[in-house]
Design a protein around this motif. Structure first.
Motif, PDB file in Angstrom:
ATOM      1  N   HIS A 134     -24.887 -28.747  -9.452  1.00 21.44           N
ATOM      2  CA  HIS A 134     -26.222 -28.318  -9.890  1.00 21.44           C
ATOM      3  C   HIS A 134     -26.478 -28.837 -11.298  1.00 21.44           C
ATOM      4  N   ASN A 150     -26.602 -29.307 -15.015  1.00 20.55           N
ATOM      5  CA  ASN A 150     -25.740 -28.827 -16.091  1.00 20.55           C
ATOM      6  C   ASN A 150     -26.558 -28.089 -17.130  1.00 20.55           C
ATOM      7  N   ASN A 151     -25.956 -27.083 -17.750  1.00 22.24           N
ATOM      8  CA  ASN A 151     -26.679 -26.305 -18.749  1.00 22.24           C
ATOM      9  C   ASN A 151     -27.174 -27.172 -19.911  1.00 22.24           C
ATOM     10  N   TYR A 178     -30.070 -18.227 -17.782  1.00 25.80           N
ATOM     11  CA  TYR A 178     -30.043 -19.080 -16.600  1.00 25.80           C
ATOM     12  C   TYR A 178     -30.104 -18.159 -15.384  1.00 25.80           C
ATOM     13  N   SER A 224     -30.066 -21.870  -9.999  1.00 23.69           N
ATOM     14  CA  SER A 224     -29.675 -23.271 -10.179  1.00 23.69           C
ATOM     15  C   SER A 224     -30.773 -24.244  -9.758  1.00 23.69           C
ATOM     16  N   TYR A 239     -31.210 -28.371  -8.495  1.00 20.45           N
ATOM     17  CA  TYR A 239     -30.421 -29.381  -7.804  1.00 20.45           C
ATOM     18  C   TYR A 239     -31.105 -30.739  -7.867  1.00 20.45           C
ATOM     19  N   LEU A 257     -36.191 -20.380 -12.732  1.00 18.03           N
ATOM     20  CA  LEU A 257     -34.796 -20.766 -12.901  1.00 18.03           C
ATOM     21  C   LEU A 257     -34.245 -20.395 -14.269  1.00 18.03           C
TER      22      LEU A 257
END
Length: 144
Positions: A25, A27-28, A69, A72, A74, A109
Motif C-alpha cells: 500500500h 507508504n506513509n 492514517y 490504505s 493502493y 484515508l
C-alpha cells in the motif's frame, strides 16, 4: 465527496508504483509528500509562490505534522486531497487541516493537521508574518 469543512482547496492524485511500500500500500512518506504538494499549490493559488517568498525573504516552514492514517491507498487509486487554513495567529503561526478521500468509494484515508511557522529565508529564524502573507492567507481562513 463529503468534506470535513466547506470550500476546500482540492488537488487530484493518483497512487503510483513508486508510492507503494513492501506491504503493498502507499507508504506513509508518500502521504507527507502529498500534503506538502497540496499546501504549496494552495499557497500559489493565493498568490504566494516561491518568487514572492524570495522577494519578501519569508516562508512558511513546517513546525509540526499530526497525521491520522485511517485506511490504505493502493497503486492506481484516484484520490482527492483537500486543505483548509483553519488558524492564523497573525504573528508567526498558521495551521492547515487536510483530508484525503479515495474517489471510487468516498472513503477518507487520512486526516492531518500541519502547523507552519513564518521564517526569514536568509537566516532561517522565525519572523513575523509580513502584510502580504496576511493579505494572501487571511481571506482563506475557514472557521472550524
Amino acid at each position: 465527496m463529503t468534506w470535513d469543512l466547506e470550500a476546500p482547496f482540492i488537488i487530484d492524485l493518483q497512487v503510483q508504483a513508486a508510492d507503494i511500500d513492501g506491504f503493498g500500500h502507499a507508504n506513509n512518506a508518500a502521504y507527507v509528500v502529498w500534503l506538502e504538494r497540496c499546501a504549496w499549490r494552495h499557497s500559489q493559488r493565493l498568490g504566494l509562490d516561491l518568487a514572492e517568498y524570495r522577494r519578501l525573504d519569508r516562508a512558511m516552514a513546517v513546525a509540526r505534522h499530526e497525521i491520522d492514517y485511517l485506511a490504505s491507498a493502493y497503486e492506481g487509486d484516484e484520490l482527492q486531497l483537500a486543505t483548509w487554513i483553519v488558524d492564523c495567529d497573525k504573528r508567526l503561526r498558521m495551521t492547515r487541516h487536510f483530508q484525503l478521500i479515495r474517489s471510487s468509494d468516498g472513503t477518507t484515508l487520512l486526516r492531518a493537521q500541519t502547523t507552519f511557522v513564518c521564517i526569514e529565508l536568509s537566516s532561517g529564524k522565525p519572523k513575523r508574518l509580513p502584510p502580504e502573507f496576511l493579505q494572501g492567507y487571511g481571506p482563506a481562513i475557514v472557521t472550524v
